[in-house]
Structures are given as C-alpha cells and as structure tokens.
Design an enzyme around this catalytic site. Structure first.
Site, mmCIF file in Angstrom:
data_model
loop_
_atom_site.group_PDB
_atom_site.id
_atom_site.type_symbol
_atom_site.label_atom_id
_atom_site.label_comp_id
_atom_site.label_asym_id
_atom_site.label_seq_id
_atom_site.Cartn_x
_atom_site.Cartn_y
_atom_site.Cartn_z
ATOM 1 N N SER A 188 0.841 -1.210 -0.029
ATOM 2 C CA SER A 188 -0.022 -0.087 -0.243
ATOM 3 C C SER A 188 0.904 1.226 0.005
ATOM 4 C CB SER A 188 -0.838 -0.004 1.204
ATOM 5 O OG SER A 188 -2.114 1.110 1.056
ATOM 6 N N ARG B 164 -11.610 6.670 9.297
ATOM 7 C CA ARG B 164 -11.286 5.367 9.525
ATOM 8 C C ARG B 164 -12.426 4.401 8.961
ATOM 9 N NH1 ARG B 164 -6.988 2.145 9.329
ATOM 10 N NH2 ARG B 164 -7.174 0.185 10.706
ATOM 11 N N ASP C 250 -8.879 -7.291 -3.617
ATOM 12 C CA ASP C 250 -8.703 -6.090 -3.297
ATOM 13 C C ASP C 250 -9.377 -5.241 -4.311
ATOM 14 O OD1 ASP C 250 -7.698 -3.612 -2.670
ATOM 15 O OD2 ASP C 250 -5.523 -4.010 -2.498
ATOM 16 N N HIS D 136 -8.295 -5.616 0.458
ATOM 17 C CA HIS D 136 -6.840 -4.997 0.612
ATOM 18 C C HIS D 136 -6.050 -5.097 1.774
ATOM 19 C CE1 HIS D 136 -3.831 -1.742 -0.317
ATOM 20 N NE2 HIS D 136 -3.803 -1.052 0.857
ATOM 21 N N ASP D 137 -6.599 -5.378 2.996
ATOM 22 C CA ASP D 137 -5.800 -5.678 4.209
ATOM 23 C C ASP D 137 -5.306 -7.002 4.034
ATOM 24 O OD1 ASP D 137 -6.142 -3.328 5.402
ATOM 25 O OD2 ASP D 137 -7.727 -4.230 6.865
#
Length: 391
Positions: A166, A238, A331, A361-362
């Site tokens: 990332s 967040r 992702d 994505h994580d």
C-alpha cells in the site's frame, strides 16, 4: 463488540510525543533540511526507526520494511510502553521466519509526516510549538529521500531488499526508481505506479471528514485539553477507509443484515457491521494523529512514479532491482490491474503474483503465510553477500 468508548479522557492526539516511552525506537536527526517536492524544506527533521538483527561486515544483508498509511516502525514485537499495538507483520520478522533476523538486518522507519516518532504535524516545529496546520505538504518521494539519509547513517550502500505494501509499496517503488543502484530486490505489494482518480476520491472523503470536525481548528488542535480534538472526524475517516480495506464478500458473510447483540437499529441501535466499523474507528483514534492522517493520505493521492521522469513507463524502465509484484485478488482499493501494470513494465519483474484472500486490501497484512513465501522467493536461502542487483 461494544459501543465506542467515551472520548472524554482521550488526549487531543494519539501521536507519540516527546516524553512518551521510547519503546524500541531509535532516532536519526537529519543534519540538513529536507528539500520538498512541493517547494521549500523541512528543517530539523527526525526519523524514528527500529531494527532487528545485525548488519554484517560488508553491509550486504540489510532489508528495508515500509509501513502502510496508519502503520509505524513497530513491525515486530509486542505492544507495550511506547508501542500501542503489537507488530503489524510480527509473523514475518524474527529467527527462523521469512525475514530471519539471524541472517538479515531488518530496518523499519516511521515515515516523515507520520505520528509515531518521526517529524510530523504533532511534533515540535523550530519555534517549539506543534507544527499542526503549518506542516508542509510532502510526497512519497520526500519520504524516500529521508529514508535514504537513514541508510547512509546506518552504512547501508544497497538494500538487499525493500519491501512494502500500500503506502509502503509506493515508497518501495519510489526507492527502486529513485535509487536504482541502491536496491537489489523489491517486493511491491498492493500498490500502484500512480494514484487513480478513485483512490484520490476515497482519500478526499476521508480528509474532508477530518477537516469538518469542529475541533480540527485548521490543524492547530494539538494543545487542546483531554477530551478535545478531531476524534469524531478521524473516526469517520477510518470508517470510510476500512470499508475500502475489506471486500464486499467478507462484510456480507461476516455481518449481513444482523443487528449488534442487544441492539435494534430501528430503536437507536446498530447493525453488526456498524459496530465493527465503530470498533476500528475507536482503535485508530487512540493511536494516531488526525493531521498525520491528512498529510499521508495527501501524499498517497499525489503518488506518481513518473512525475519529472518522462512518464510512468520511463520511470519504471529505470528500475534495476529483481522485483516481485503481488496483489490481493479481492482488493477493491488497489485492484490487481494496477499491479499487473507494474509487473509488465518493470524490467526485473517476473509475472504478477496473486495473494488469495477474502479480506480485500488488508490481505497483504493478514495473509502472512503467503507473503512469507514471496519474501523467501525474493531472498532465497543463500548467503546475503551473493545478492546482486538485477541487470
């Protein structure tokens, strides 16, 4: 999961600040001002970093590990004094692990503009007051220039590998393009050559959420009393980000339309997925700084490896490192086509590698076994001195 805890006892920022426990951090104070792409310079800057293992005699075994947007230098080790969270890639670093610290000297800096020890908005400007809203705009390339000074200070002429995902992948890519003779190998995870309009749009929504908080105060909130600060805005940012970090399939399978235990959304309660987002928002507010979030999110939006180099293809063609590019199949924030473009344009890259994960994505943080295999392929079981730049 419970409702977010009251913010009455929270300090204005979750940043590490002078007087806080150092933990495993060490610091490099830059001897010269850091010149910035946006103009001007950052004076008297410091870079916080951590290391594991030992540098060998010819300095050929150093590996640089670069964190994502809300990460820091604490790649490995438990939470404790000075470190609000355990190491974010703990399973990869240590004796016998993919980054075997009996062989490799692992270095992890906190990015300039961050909030866990490196100079950023929560830190003191030359006048002794927090930088706050006066902190200058920085780029991914600016961060890499600061990290190059750290390499110089540590005596590392060339990294055996630079690894990141990332935002960390953007920095790893910039390292390989800016200093092609100083990167022998690179692992680029879940990143891109240039930020897309959609990625910029997602970041913009998060930045605006922070700036809309009444306690943002133009970024000058760091000296507010406990209980004050842009906590709500950072929490909303967040929540937005975390939706993009996970896959729709995972959210649906985990939560669907279930209510949080003991709560009814028709009567002021929450859906289970709302509770999940509240939980992650609360965690970040306690360990991060809103102005650093804005600074680094803007740096990611401005990422363009081809800027000033004749364009993307010209910039990627100058990379000499043996390169592994990998992405996560689920992702939606950094989709695989971006990594496929990198793999096709970097001369030393093999075919695109895919991390299989339901986590979106994580996945590059969660699927440590798959990432470990990629690291081992990049740094095979042979003497570090034999690692040579590709090409």
């Amino acid at each position: 999961m419970s409702r977010p805890q009251a913010t009455g006892s929270l300090p204005a920022t979750g940043a590490w600040r002078e007087g806080s426990p150092a933990g495993r951090r060490r610091w490099l104070r830059l001897r010269e001002p850091l010149r910035l792409d946006a103009g001007g310079e950052l004076p008297a800057a410091s870079l916080a970093y951590e290391t594991w293992g030992s540098l060998n005699r010819d300095a050929s075994n150093a590996v640089l590990v670069l964190h994502a947007l809300t990460g820091d230098s604490h790649v490995a080790g438990p939470a404790g004094d000075g470190h609000p969270s355990p190491g974010w890639w703990d399973a990869l670093v240590g004796p016998g692990r993919a980054l075997d610290t009996d062989r490799w000297f692992v270095v992890a800096p906190n990015a300039i503009g961050g909030c866990q020890g490196s100079t950023g908005p929560a830190g003191a400007a030359p006048d002794g007051r927090p930088w706050g809203g006066r902190f200058p705009a920085i780029t991914v390339r600016d961060s890499v220039r600061a990290e190059a000074r750290l390499a110089d200070e540590l005596g590392v002429r060339s990294w055996a590998a630079v690894i990141g995902g990332s935002f960390g992948g953007m920095r790893a890519l910039e390292w390989a393009a800016t200093y092609p003779g100083r990167v022998s190998a690179a692992l680029l995870l879940s990143c891109c050559a240039v930020a897309s309009a959609e990625q910029i749009a997602w970041s913009s929504a998060q930045i605006q959420a922070i700036r809309a908080d009444p306690d943002w105060l133009g970024g000058h909130y760091h000296d507010l009393p406990a209980g004050r600060g842009p906590h709500a805005g950072l929490g909303v940012a967040r929540r937005i980000a975390h939706i993009t970090y996970r896959s729709p399939q995972e959210l649906q399978e985990r939560f669907g339309i279930e209510h949080q235990d003991g709560e009814n959304p028709w009567n002021g309660g929450r859906y289970a997925v709302e509770s999940y987002l509240d939980h992650h928002a609360d965690k970040l507010v306690r360990r991060f700084d809103a102005a650093s979030y804005v600074t680094l999110a803007q740096a990611m939006s401005g990422h363009d490896v081809g800027r000033g180099r004749g364009g993307e293809e010209a910039a990627l063609s100058r990379i000499r490192a043996r390169t592994c590019v990998a992405g996560v199949d689920s992702d939606r924030l950094f989709p695989l086509h971006q990594q496929r473009r990198l793999a096709g344009a970097i001369p030393g890259a093999g075919p695109l590698r895919t991390i299989t994960s339901a986590h979106g994505h994580d996945g590059f943080l969660i699927e440590t076994a798959q990432v470990a295999e990629l690291v081992r392929e990049l740094l095979p079981d042979r003497g570090p001195a034999r690692l040579q730049p590709a090409g």
